[in-house]
Design a protein around this motif. Structure first.
Motif, PDB file in Angstrom:
ATOM      1  N   THR A  13       0.955  -1.137  -0.070  1.00 20.76           N
ATOM      2  CA  THR A  13       0.103  -0.033  -0.034  1.00 20.76           C
ATOM      3  C   THR A  13       0.881   1.117   0.016  1.00 20.76           C
ATOM      4  N   ASN A  14       2.028   0.905   0.369  1.00 21.28           N
ATOM      5  CA  ASN A  14       3.015   2.199   0.330  1.00 21.28           C
ATOM      6  C   ASN A  14       2.523   3.358   1.450  1.00 21.28           C
ATOM      7  N   GLN A  15       2.050   2.796   2.390  1.00 21.09           N
ATOM      8  CA  GLN A  15       1.964   3.520   3.921  1.00 21.09           C
ATOM      9  C   GLN A  15       3.054   3.217   4.648  1.00 21.09           C
ATOM     10  N   TYR A  16       3.371   4.637   5.221  1.00 18.74           N
ATOM     11  CA  TYR A  16       4.432   4.585   6.439  1.00 18.74           C
ATOM     12  C   TYR A  16       3.817   4.810   7.764  1.00 18.74           C
ATOM     13  N   TYR A  17       4.797   4.147   8.604  1.00 22.27           N
ATOM     14  CA  TYR A  17       4.808   4.665   9.923  1.00 22.27           C
ATOM     15  C   TYR A  17       5.929   5.337  10.266  1.00 22.27           C
ATOM     16  N   ILE A  18       6.382   6.369  10.644  1.00 25.05           N
ATOM     17  CA  ILE A  18       7.574   7.228  11.010  1.00 25.05           C
ATOM     18  C   ILE A  18       7.798   7.121  12.462  1.00 25.05           C
ATOM     19  N   GLY A  19       8.762   6.692  13.109  1.00 25.14           N
ATOM     20  CA  GLY A  19       9.029   7.090  14.327  1.00 25.14           C
ATOM     21  C   GLY A  19      10.685   7.250  14.744  1.00 25.14           C
ATOM     22  N   SER A  20      10.859   7.647  15.993  1.00 27.38           N
ATOM     23  CA  SER A  20      12.069   8.093  16.514  1.00 27.38           C
ATOM     24  C   SER A  20      12.496   7.335  17.611  1.00 27.38           C
ATOM     25  N   SER A  21      13.901   6.899  17.859  1.00 26.68           N
ATOM     26  CA  SER A  21      14.258   6.234  18.987  1.00 26.68           C
ATOM     27  C   SER A  21      15.524   6.654  19.263  1.00 26.68           C
ATOM     28  N   VAL A  73      13.353  16.570  13.513  1.00 26.20           N
ATOM     29  CA  VAL A  73      13.603  15.824  12.364  1.00 26.20           C
ATOM     30  C   VAL A  73      12.435  15.006  12.201  1.00 26.20           C
ATOM     31  N   GLU A  74      11.846  14.316  13.210  1.00 26.83           N
ATOM     32  CA  GLU A  74      10.790  13.304  13.150  1.00 26.83           C
ATOM     33  C   GLU A  74       9.528  14.124  12.562  1.00 26.83           C
ATOM     34  N   LYS A  75       9.127  15.250  13.166  1.00 24.93           N
ATOM     35  CA  LYS A  75       8.275  16.143  12.615  1.00 24.93           C
ATOM     36  C   LYS A  75       8.084  16.358  11.005  1.00 24.93           C
ATOM     37  N   GLU A  76       9.406  16.717  10.566  1.00 26.91           N
ATOM     38  CA  GLU A  76       9.697  17.079   9.107  1.00 26.91           C
ATOM     39  C   GLU A  76       9.392  15.744   8.390  1.00 26.91           C
ATOM     40  N   LEU A  77       9.702  14.825   8.674  1.00 26.09           N
ATOM     41  CA  LEU A  77       9.799  13.379   7.950  1.00 26.09           C
ATOM     42  C   LEU A  77       8.428  12.962   8.005  1.00 26.09           C
ATOM     43  N   ILE A  78       7.600  12.981   9.059  1.00 21.44           N
ATOM     44  CA  ILE A  78       6.191  12.674   9.094  1.00 21.44           C
ATOM     45  C   ILE A  78       5.344  13.380   8.055  1.00 21.44           C
ATOM     46  N   LYS A  79       5.821  14.585   7.798  1.00 26.42           N
ATOM     47  CA  LYS A  79       4.972  15.438   6.846  1.00 26.42           C
ATOM     48  C   LYS A  79       5.628  15.065   5.433  1.00 26.42           C
ATOM     49  N   LYS A  80       6.723  14.934   5.253  1.00 29.59           N
ATOM     50  CA  LYS A  80       7.407  14.759   3.881  1.00 29.59           C
ATOM     51  C   LYS A  80       6.792  13.434   3.453  1.00 29.59           C
ATOM     52  N   TYR A  81       6.716  12.022   4.189  1.00 31.75           N
ATOM     53  CA  TYR A  81       6.076  10.915   3.759  1.00 31.75           C
ATOM     54  C   TYR A  81       4.630  10.989   3.759  1.00 31.75           C
ATOM     55  N   ASN A  82       3.933  11.926   4.364  1.00 34.25           N
ATOM     56  CA  ASN A  82       2.750  11.991   4.339  1.00 34.25           C
ATOM     57  C   ASN A  82       1.992  10.670   5.287  1.00 34.25           C
ATOM     58  N   SER A  83       2.835  10.682   6.263  1.00 34.28           N
ATOM     59  CA  SER A  83       2.514   9.340   7.239  1.00 34.28           C
ATOM     60  C   SER A  83       1.445   9.624   8.037  1.00 34.28           C
TER      61      SER A  83
END
Length: 144
Positions: A13-21, A73-83
């Motif tokens: 489906t090309n769906q993403y979950y973006i996380g940080s750790s 960085v996490e916030k930016e990437l959540i927006k970038k990947y439309n996750s």
């Protein structure tokens, strides 16, 4: 460096979950364990995992970064990947309101503690390492 941002991607489906750790490899193990046990905190990700199967998911580090920069960085990437879930992704929390580093107030801690007193506690009535095991009278007497 062990800290950074990662994604879990459904290859169908090309769906993403973006996380940080602070420790991405441990976080990957945790995600997989919860998903395999069907008890992941994110029901959207869990349902997709159940439907498509483990082999249709990719776990990948997007970017290593210092902990001091990780939230931005996490916030930016959540927006970038439309996750975010509203955009068809798996991230439920608003990217502007990530929870890393937040601390509960004393009042909230007391409320959370009160919710797990007595029979509401998942360990209520269980004893040490023998949790869930039924002991014979002989075993009980032997342990005295």
């Amino acid at each position: 460096m062990k800290s950074g941002i990662y994604f879990i991607k459904n290859l169908i489906t090309n769906q993403y979950y973006i996380g940080s750790s602070s420790n991405i490899s441990k976080r990957f193990r945790d995600h997989k364990w919860y998903l395999r046990k069907n008890i992941h905190h994110n029901s959207y990700l869990q349902n997709s995992w159940n439907k498509y199967g483990e082999d249709k998911f990719e776990f990948m580090v997007i970017q290593h970064c210092e902990m001091k920069n990780i939230l931005e960085v996490e916030k930016e990437l959540i927006k970038k990947y439309n996750s975010h879930i509203e955009n068809g992704g798996f991230n439920v929390n608003d990217p502007e309101h990530v929870f890393l580093g937040r601390k509960h107030s004393l009042e909230t801690k007391k409320k959370l503690s009160a919710q797990k007193i007595g029979v509401k506690n998942p360990n209520y009535g269980k004893i040490g390492h023998n949790t869930g095991k039924i002991m014979s009278d002989e075993q009980k007497n032997k342990n005295l």
